[in-house]
Design an enzyme around this catalytic site. Structure first.
Site, mmCIF file in Angstrom:
data_model
loop_
_atom_site.group_PDB
_atom_site.id
_atom_site.type_symbol
_atom_site.label_atom_id
_atom_site.label_comp_id
_atom_site.label_asym_id
_atom_site.label_seq_id
_atom_site.Cartn_x
_atom_site.Cartn_y
_atom_site.Cartn_z
ATOM 1 N N ASN A 1 0.718 -1.132 -0.048
ATOM 2 C CA ASN A 1 0.071 -0.104 0.108
ATOM 3 C C ASN A 1 0.911 1.110 0.053
ATOM 4 O O ASN A 1 0.678 2.347 -0.787
ATOM 5 C CB ASN A 1 -1.013 -0.030 1.328
ATOM 6 C CG ASN A 1 -1.869 -1.131 1.182
ATOM 7 O OD1 ASN A 1 -1.977 -1.946 0.326
ATOM 8 N ND2 ASN A 1 -2.514 -1.543 2.448
ATOM 9 N N THR B 1 -14.873 38.959 -29.530
ATOM 10 C CA THR B 1 -15.795 38.796 -28.488
ATOM 11 C C THR B 1 -16.871 37.900 -29.221
ATOM 12 O O THR B 1 -17.339 38.582 -30.276
ATOM 13 C CB THR B 1 -16.256 39.801 -27.371
ATOM 14 O OG1 THR B 1 -16.821 40.813 -28.084
ATOM 15 C CG2 THR B 1 -15.156 40.459 -26.745
ATOM 16 N N HIS B 2 -17.645 37.053 -28.717
ATOM 17 C CA HIS B 2 -18.549 36.355 -29.352
ATOM 18 C C HIS B 2 -18.187 36.100 -30.793
ATOM 19 O O HIS B 2 -19.061 35.996 -31.630
ATOM 20 C CB HIS B 2 -19.981 37.250 -29.417
ATOM 21 C CG HIS B 2 -20.251 37.855 -28.228
ATOM 22 N ND1 HIS B 2 -21.281 37.431 -27.294
ATOM 23 C CD2 HIS B 2 -19.732 38.997 -27.589
ATOM 24 C CE1 HIS B 2 -21.143 38.040 -26.110
ATOM 25 N NE2 HIS B 2 -20.180 39.053 -26.487
ATOM 26 N N SER C 1 -6.072 15.568 -48.230
ATOM 27 C CA SER C 1 -7.088 14.715 -48.170
ATOM 28 C C SER C 1 -6.657 13.590 -49.150
ATOM 29 O O SER C 1 -6.024 13.963 -50.049
ATOM 30 C CB SER C 1 -8.311 15.628 -48.496
ATOM 31 O OG SER C 1 -9.028 14.618 -49.227
ATOM 32 N N TYR D 1 -6.800 1.890 2.318
ATOM 33 C CA TYR D 1 -6.538 1.460 0.919
ATOM 34 C C TYR D 1 -7.631 0.385 0.666
ATOM 35 O O TYR D 1 -7.926 -0.258 1.586
ATOM 36 C CB TYR D 1 -5.024 0.719 0.950
ATOM 37 C CG TYR D 1 -5.050 0.089 -0.360
ATOM 38 C CD1 TYR D 1 -4.102 0.839 -1.482
ATOM 39 C CD2 TYR D 1 -5.237 -1.213 -0.544
ATOM 40 C CE1 TYR D 1 -4.222 0.338 -2.642
ATOM 41 C CE2 TYR D 1 -5.149 -1.916 -1.984
ATOM 42 C CZ TYR D 1 -4.374 -1.119 -2.801
ATOM 43 O OH TYR D 1 -4.388 -1.607 -4.091
ATOM 44 N N GLN E 1 -6.054 0.789 -7.356
ATOM 45 C CA GLN E 1 -5.057 0.213 -8.363
ATOM 46 C C GLN E 1 -5.654 0.728 -9.677
ATOM 47 O O GLN E 1 -4.838 0.829 -10.712
ATOM 48 C CB GLN E 1 -5.393 -1.397 -8.315
ATOM 49 C CG GLN E 1 -4.363 -2.087 -9.423
ATOM 50 C CD GLN E 1 -4.340 -3.475 -9.520
ATOM 51 O OE1 GLN E 1 -3.687 -4.097 -8.451
ATOM 52 N NE2 GLN E 1 -4.886 -4.320 -10.206
HETATM 53 N N1 ARG Z 1 -1.232 -3.529 -7.460
HETATM 54 C C1 ARG Z 1 -1.800 -2.839 -6.386
HETATM 55 C C2 ARG Z 1 -2.289 -1.266 -6.373
HETATM 56 O O1 ARG Z 1 -1.704 -0.925 -7.473
HETATM 57 C C3 ARG Z 1 -0.717 -2.772 -5.274
HETATM 58 C C4 ARG Z 1 -1.072 -2.557 -3.798
HETATM 59 C C5 ARG Z 1 -1.840 -3.928 -3.397
HETATM 60 N N2 ARG Z 1 -2.107 -3.999 -1.954
HETATM 61 C C6 ARG Z 1 -3.018 -4.663 -1.524
HETATM 62 N N3 ARG Z 1 -3.109 -4.734 -0.403
HETATM 63 N N4 ARG Z 1 -3.596 -5.591 -2.361
HETATM 64 O O2 ARG Z 1 -2.829 -0.418 -5.777
#
Ligand code: ARG
Length: 460
Positions: free
Chosen positions: A109, A154-155, A276, A316, A321
């Site tokens: 994480n 303008t416009h 073209s 997290y 991801q």
């Molecule tokens: N591939 C994961 C991501 O991009 C990495 C972290 C994964 N952590 C987890 N607890 N699954 O976020």
């Protein structure tokens, strides 16, 4: 190889592996992952987890991996879950059991946040360099025609005459603000999350300050939960990138128009236009249309990450991801568009007689005239009406501003003084706008010089 598995009785399904793997795209973080892991190995040594000899072996193995990761073979056939797993597997192939210590107290994480920050930091610096080059090209183009007059709109209707450099410097200002926005995103990105563990902070005495120094981070994240959950830095970048694209799209739109047969005052070089397949006469502004078009992808990336993060519980979640592909996509599109725009600007040619004629045959001087009346004591509203009547009369009789003489003017309305006739030439009226930020020739000259000095500072 897995970085987990002890708690499981059987492995993941093939479908889940395919669905959840991120190596296809996060392999772009390989270099950042390895550099970050080298710094982490040194921190583990200082924390007493690795001996000096062990640290040395690990750092050297990572150095080899760094080299290997530059070739496609490094990734070929890899079935690892993500780049972090791949790198550790490769380390294990080189250092055997010793590799098992590298993840002490570390979580993917924090690692993914670290890697993304390291990668994005370089990307932002590259964007800033590209932006400065584009701004320099605008200043150069302004310097090639310092006195050219164009109608300002303008416009999309002719409004008041301005100097060509004044128009170009308007874009310079937009890009200067973008540069600041990128700087702000860089400041948010340049924070070390390492030491946060999975969410609760590392249980090992890592010297976070030392790691930050080694990796060039300006500060440390202050809360381990925030560090695990935070992707604000990526949003800040995507917003800054979106602003750049927005400005590029407006410049593109302007120049598509200005280079059209209808306007005909800007010539785009052969190098950035296409023909073209059917119509032999065509010279299309595809480079600019594509810059304009690619905007959607960058705005989409910002929206996409916003939606991914919305309502995620602390801290997290695997949803996160999904941050990488939009980030990579936006960075690629932005760099491509900035580079393309610079080439278009560098190779563009202004045909100054055309916009000046457009300014002269229209009534862009009307405001100058009304303001001259006001300076001479006529209340502005009355002056506005007098000049409005003059324009109406001219339109009816097919007269251009230059067709009026001083006597004609005085005969049209007693408020006019004979010498006001010079204001019927756009160049003259402009001279009344010497206010800082205005299009007066002196003000613009000063602004151009200042822009050049600002570029110097940005390059430093
Ligand atoms: N591939 C994961 C991501 O991009 C990495 C972290 C994964 N952590 C987890 N607890 N699954 O976020």
């Amino acid at each position: 190889m897995k970085l987990w598995g002890g708690r499981f009785e059987s492995g993941p399904s093939e479908v889940f592996e395919r669905f959840s793997g991120s190596l296809d795209f996060d392999r772009r973080l390989a270099e950042a992952d390895i550099r970050g892991s080298q710094a982490f190995a040194r921190a583990l040594e200082r924390a007493g987890i690795l001996s000096a000899g062990e640290r040395e072996r690990i750092v050297a193995a990572f150095e080899e991996l760094l080299e290997e990761s530059r070739s496609e073979a490094f990734f070929a056939g890899a079935a690892d879950e993500d780049v972090h797993t791949l790198v550790i597997r490769k380390l294990k192939e080189k250092t055997g059991e010793l590799a098992d210590k590298i993840h002490t107290g570390r979580s993917r994480n924090e690692q993914v946040s670290l890697d993304t920050r390291l990668w994005l930091r370089e990307e932002i610096r590259r964007d800033q360099r590209l932006l400065v080059e584009l701004m320099a090209a605008l200043v150069d183009l302004a310097g090639r025609h310092p006195d050219a007059v164009i109608p300002g709109y303008t416009h999309l209707r002719r409004a008041q005459a301005v100097l060509w450099p004044h128009y170009l410097l308007a874009y310079f200002e937009m890009f200067a603000r973008d540069h600041e926005r990128l700087e702000n995103a860089l400041r948010r990105t340049n924070v070390l999350p390492l030491g946060s563990g999975a969410l609760a902070g590392s249980a090992f005495p890592l010297d976070r300050e030392a790691v930050a120094r080694e990796l060039g981070f300006a500060s440390l994240s202050r809360n381990s939960m925030d560090a695990a959950a935070d992707r604000d830095f990526a949003l800040d970048y995507l917003y800054a990138a979106s602003c750049v694209m927005l400005h590029l799209s407006r410049l593109s739109e302007d120049w598509i128009l200005y280079s059209s047969e209808e306007f005909g005052w800007l010539e785009l070089s052969d190098a950035v236009t296409s023909g073209s397949s059917l119509m032999p006469q065509k010279k299309n502004p595809d480079s600019l249309e594509l810059i304009r078009g690619k905007c959607g992808r960058v705005f989409g990336a910002l929206t996409s990450l916003f939606l991914t993060l919305k309502g995620l519980p602390m801290t997290y979640n695997r949803d996160m991801q999904e941050d990488k592909e939009p980030l990579f996509e936006a960075a690629d599109q932005l760099a491509g568009a900035l580079e393309m725009a610079r080439v278009v600007v560098e190779s563009a040619r202004l045909l100054p007689a055309r916009p000046e004629a457009a300014a002269e045959e229209s009534w862009v001087v009307a405001t100058d005239l009304a303001e001259a009346l006001a300076r001479a004591g006529t209340p502005f509203h009355r002056a506005h009406q007098i000049v409005g009547a003059l324009v109406l009369d001219s339109v009816r009789r097919g007269k251009k501003p230059a067709d009026w003489t001083g006597e004609d003017l005085a005969a049209f309305a007693p408020e006019f003084r004979a010498d006001m006739v010079r204001l019927l030439r756009p160049r003259e009226g402009m001279k009344t706008r010497e206010i800082p930020g205005g299009t007066g020739p002196e003000a613009v000259r000063a602004a151009l010089e200042e822009a050049a000095r600002r570029l110097e500072r940005m390059r430093a």
